[in-house]
Enzyme design. Sequence first.
Site, PDB file in Angstrom:
ATOM      1  N   ASP A  18     -27.662  43.532  19.331  1.00 39.83           N
ATOM      2  CA  ASP A  18     -27.243  44.155  20.398  1.00 39.83           C
ATOM      3  C   ASP A  18     -25.837  42.338  20.948  1.00 39.83           C
ATOM      4  O   ASP A  18     -24.758  43.257  21.800  1.00 39.83           O
ATOM      5  CB  ASP A  18     -27.463  44.363  21.530  1.00 39.83           C
ATOM      6  CG  ASP A  18     -27.685  46.347  21.302  1.00 39.83           C
ATOM      7  OD1 ASP A  18     -29.134  46.988  21.132  1.00 39.83           O
ATOM      8  OD2 ASP A  18     -26.922  46.855  20.297  1.00 39.83           O
TER       9      ASP A  18
ATOM     10  N   HIS B 165     -36.729  42.179  22.106  1.00 35.38           N
ATOM     11  CA  HIS B 165     -37.281  42.741  21.633  1.00 35.38           C
ATOM     12  C   HIS B 165     -38.255  44.043  21.089  1.00 35.38           C
ATOM     13  O   HIS B 165     -39.544  42.790  21.526  1.00 35.38           O
ATOM     14  CB  HIS B 165     -36.688  42.900  20.100  1.00 35.38           C
ATOM     15  CG  HIS B 165     -36.565  43.627  19.169  1.00 35.38           C
ATOM     16  ND1 HIS B 165     -37.655  44.272  18.259  1.00 35.38           N
ATOM     17  CD2 HIS B 165     -35.202  44.841  18.766  1.00 35.38           C
ATOM     18  CE1 HIS B 165     -37.467  45.539  17.767  1.00 35.38           C
ATOM     19  NE2 HIS B 165     -35.821  45.525  18.273  1.00 35.38           N
TER      20      HIS B 165
HETATM   21  C1  SDX Z   1     -32.729  48.208  19.982  1.00 36.72           C
HETATM   22  O1  SDX Z   1     -37.027  49.493  18.618  1.00 36.72           O
HETATM   23  C2  SDX Z   1     -36.219  48.274  17.077  1.00 36.72           C
HETATM   24  O2  SDX Z   1     -36.155  48.867  16.770  1.00 36.72           O
HETATM   25  C3  SDX Z   1     -34.966  48.817  18.343  1.00 36.72           C
HETATM   26  C4  SDX Z   1     -33.355  48.249  17.578  1.00 36.72           C
HETATM   27  C5  SDX Z   1     -33.176  49.392  16.647  1.00 36.72           C
HETATM   28  O3  SDX Z   1     -31.831  48.828  15.921  1.00 36.72           O
HETATM   29  O4  SDX Z   1     -33.191  50.075  16.372  1.00 36.72           O
HETATM   30  O5  SDX Z   1     -33.784  46.641  17.617  1.00 36.72           O
HETATM   31  C6  SDX Z   1     -32.477  48.630  18.619  1.00 36.72           C
HETATM   32  O6  SDX Z   1     -33.039  48.825  20.783  1.00 36.72           O
HETATM   33  C7  SDX Z   1     -32.844  46.576  20.780  1.00 36.72           C
HETATM   34  C8  SDX Z   1     -33.058  46.146  22.039  1.00 36.72           C
HETATM   35  C9  SDX Z   1     -31.147  46.347  22.305  1.00 36.72           C
HETATM   36  N1  SDX Z   1     -32.405  46.713  24.256  1.00 36.72           N
HETATM   37  C10 SDX Z   1     -31.316  45.525  25.251  1.00 36.72           C
HETATM   38  O7  SDX Z   1     -31.103  44.569  24.870  1.00 36.72           O
HETATM   39  C11 SDX Z   1     -31.866  45.695  26.683  1.00 36.72           C
HETATM   40  C12 SDX Z   1     -32.804  44.652  26.784  1.00 36.72           C
HETATM   41  N2  SDX Z   1     -33.660  44.216  25.830  1.00 36.72           N
HETATM   42  C13 SDX Z   1     -34.772  44.729  27.149  1.00 36.72           C
HETATM   43  O8  SDX Z   1     -34.298  46.074  28.031  1.00 36.72           O
HETATM   44  C14 SDX Z   1     -36.132  44.677  26.915  1.00 36.72           C
HETATM   45  O9  SDX Z   1     -36.113  43.422  26.024  1.00 36.72           O
HETATM   46  C15 SDX Z   1     -36.815  46.071  25.097  1.00 36.72           C
HETATM   47  C16 SDX Z   1     -36.496  47.426  26.461  1.00 36.72           C
HETATM   48  C17 SDX Z   1     -35.600  45.591  24.120  1.00 36.72           C
HETATM   49  C18 SDX Z   1     -38.216  45.349  24.706  1.00 36.72           C
HETATM   50  O10 SDX Z   1     -39.194  45.490  26.533  1.00 36.72           O
HETATM   51  P1  SDX Z   1     -40.426  45.108  26.438  1.00 36.72           P
HETATM   52  O11 SDX Z   1     -40.807  45.404  25.174  1.00 36.72           O
HETATM   53  O12 SDX Z   1     -41.239  45.586  27.713  1.00 36.72           O
HETATM   54  O13 SDX Z   1     -40.543  43.392  26.496  1.00 36.72           O
HETATM   55  P2  SDX Z   1     -41.638  42.511  26.210  1.00 36.72           P
HETATM   56  O14 SDX Z   1     -42.476  43.607  26.368  1.00 36.72           O
HETATM   57  O15 SDX Z   1     -41.971  41.264  24.885  1.00 36.72           O
HETATM   58  O16 SDX Z   1     -41.404  41.449  27.685  1.00 36.72           O
HETATM   59  C19 SDX Z   1     -42.017  40.574  28.216  1.00 36.72           C
HETATM   60  C20 SDX Z   1     -41.427  40.281  28.988  1.00 36.72           C
HETATM   61  C21 SDX Z   1     -42.100  40.412  30.496  1.00 36.72           C
HETATM   62  O17 SDX Z   1     -41.537  40.137  31.811  1.00 36.72           O
HETATM   63  P3  SDX Z   1     -42.855  39.770  31.930  1.00 36.72           P
HETATM   64  O18 SDX Z   1     -43.965  40.593  32.755  1.00 36.72           O
HETATM   65  O19 SDX Z   1     -43.980  38.902  31.003  1.00 36.72           O
HETATM   66  O20 SDX Z   1     -42.801  38.870  33.565  1.00 36.72           O
HETATM   67  O21 SDX Z   1     -39.760  40.063  29.742  1.00 36.72           O
HETATM   68  C22 SDX Z   1     -38.896  40.334  30.121  1.00 36.72           C
HETATM   69  C23 SDX Z   1     -40.506  41.457  30.121  1.00 36.72           C
HETATM   70  O22 SDX Z   1     -39.739  42.087  31.716  1.00 36.72           O
HETATM   71  N3  SDX Z   1     -38.029  40.567  29.284  1.00 36.72           N
HETATM   72  C24 SDX Z   1     -36.622  40.766  29.817  1.00 36.72           C
HETATM   73  C25 SDX Z   1     -35.859  40.834  28.553  1.00 36.72           C
HETATM   74  N4  SDX Z   1     -36.584  41.581  28.263  1.00 36.72           N
HETATM   75  C26 SDX Z   1     -38.005  41.764  28.480  1.00 36.72           C
HETATM   76  N5  SDX Z   1     -36.361  39.921  30.564  1.00 36.72           N
HETATM   77  C27 SDX Z   1     -35.059  39.656  31.169  1.00 36.72           C
HETATM   78  N6  SDX Z   1     -34.506  40.052  30.254  1.00 36.72           N
HETATM   79  C28 SDX Z   1     -34.447  41.004  29.466  1.00 36.72           C
HETATM   80  N7  SDX Z   1     -34.074  41.274  28.103  1.00 36.72           N
END
Ligand code: SDX
Length: 391
Positions: free
Chosen positions: A326, A269
């Site tokens: 989700d 998130h």
């Molecule tokens: C919603 O903003 C809101 O409030 C949204 C929401 C709402 O109610 O409106 O809460 C609804 O959108 C929930 C999120 C739903 N999306 C997903 O479940 C899709 C999977 N999640 C990812 O795409 C991701 O977690 C995001 C897009 C939600 C957040 O992305 P960020 O901000 O880039 O994540 P981060 O900065 O915390 O990442 C840190 C690390 C990174 O790796 P490194 O570069 O440090 O090696 O964690 C990794 C990211 O690549 N990472 C994941 C991951 N999410 C982050 N790796 C694997 N699987 C994941 N889901």
Amino acid sequence: KAGLWTYDPGFMATAPVESKITYIDGEKGELLHRGYAIDELASNAEYLEVCYALLYGDLPNAEQKQAFYERVSNHMAVHDQLRKFFEGFRRDAHPMAIMVGVVGALSAFYHNHLDISDPKHRDNTAVDLIAKVPTLAAMSYKYSIGEPFMYPRKDFSYAENFLYMMFATPGEPDYKVDPVLVKAMDKIFTLHADHEQNASTSTVRLAGSTGANPYACIAAGIVALWGPSHGGANEAVLEMLDEIGSVDKVEEFMEKVKRKEVKLMGFGHRVYRNFDPRAKVMKETCDEVLGALGINDPKLELAMKLEQIALNDPYFVERKLYPNVDFYSGIILKAIGIPTSMFTVIFALARTVGWISHWTEMHSEAFKIGRPRQRYTGETHRKFVPLNERK
Ligand code: SDX
């Protein structure tokens, strides 16, 4: 000279949005709507009570609740001409594509006499949108399966009406919706109602800051929500569980995640660095609904195994990746009988109140047109080169 072209965005960056609607503490995993904790609202209030609180600042008393419910019930039906709008879509159009089009089209029905400087007009628009989105959502599903549209009923509650319009047919005058499904649907709506300045809400605020038609602004929110990184994740979680197939394939899938070949959908998130409090309630609801319906869905076991591995794996722990709203929602929606293609439509239906509450809040105070700042990293100024001199 590069130095000439960069500036300190500190003094030029637009100030963060101020709002009284929702508070999130990402470190603690806390979510409050008008000061009420999401788990207390989901367990004790109906979705329309939460809508009232988001719109007007507090939960309604008995009289206010009755009046609000009647207003919503009286606005659930849509203009009959809108039915023709659906006929322009292919039957296999994604329901989110239909929702973008149809909600946007509402701006063509209510544009000439709509004066958004008038608080009464703004309030009527908010109630109208909350009332009509379940009807339009159900219509987008009925259209995709070639069944006739069902009209909302005055004697049904909000969630009951939605499930009725989704699954009843004209040939079943005594169709009854299972109260277990109604309660679960209502709770899912509450868990998706609002979430501060997320991508889709920010889209609605930015579009609204230009003075655009509010129905068109909500259509813009639906567009932003559709993406798999945002509201589209609930549909992507079920596709991911299908791809993994069985519990013995989880470890192999997790290795793909760590190689960054795929993301673990439903995890992570932008704000939460702890459990998404909605995910906890969603998981409890999952157990309740599947238990009450006597469903033993292998996808639930698979999801729980995925969660258990992720929560104990340093890769996820170091990155503070936890289940979000989700992760479990799709399993419940599937148990209720909602097709995967409709999962994000459900999210959009429920989030409409959050979008229109933020739009209303913005319009009830002095505001400027949105203008996100940028840090320019392109070419410095250079002399024009005529075509015959270009290399
Ligand atoms: C919603 O903003 C809101 O409030 C949204 C929401 C709402 O109610 O409106 O809460 C609804 O959108 C929930 C999120 C739903 N999306 C997903 O479940 C899709 C999977 N999640 C990812 O795409 C991701 O977690 C995001 C897009 C939600 C957040 O992305 P960020 O901000 O880039 O994540 P981060 O900065 O915390 O990442 C840190 C690390 C990174 O790796 P490194 O570069 O440090 O090696 O964690 C990794 C990211 O690549 N990472 C994941 C991951 N999410 C982050 N790796 C694997 N699987 C994941 N889901």
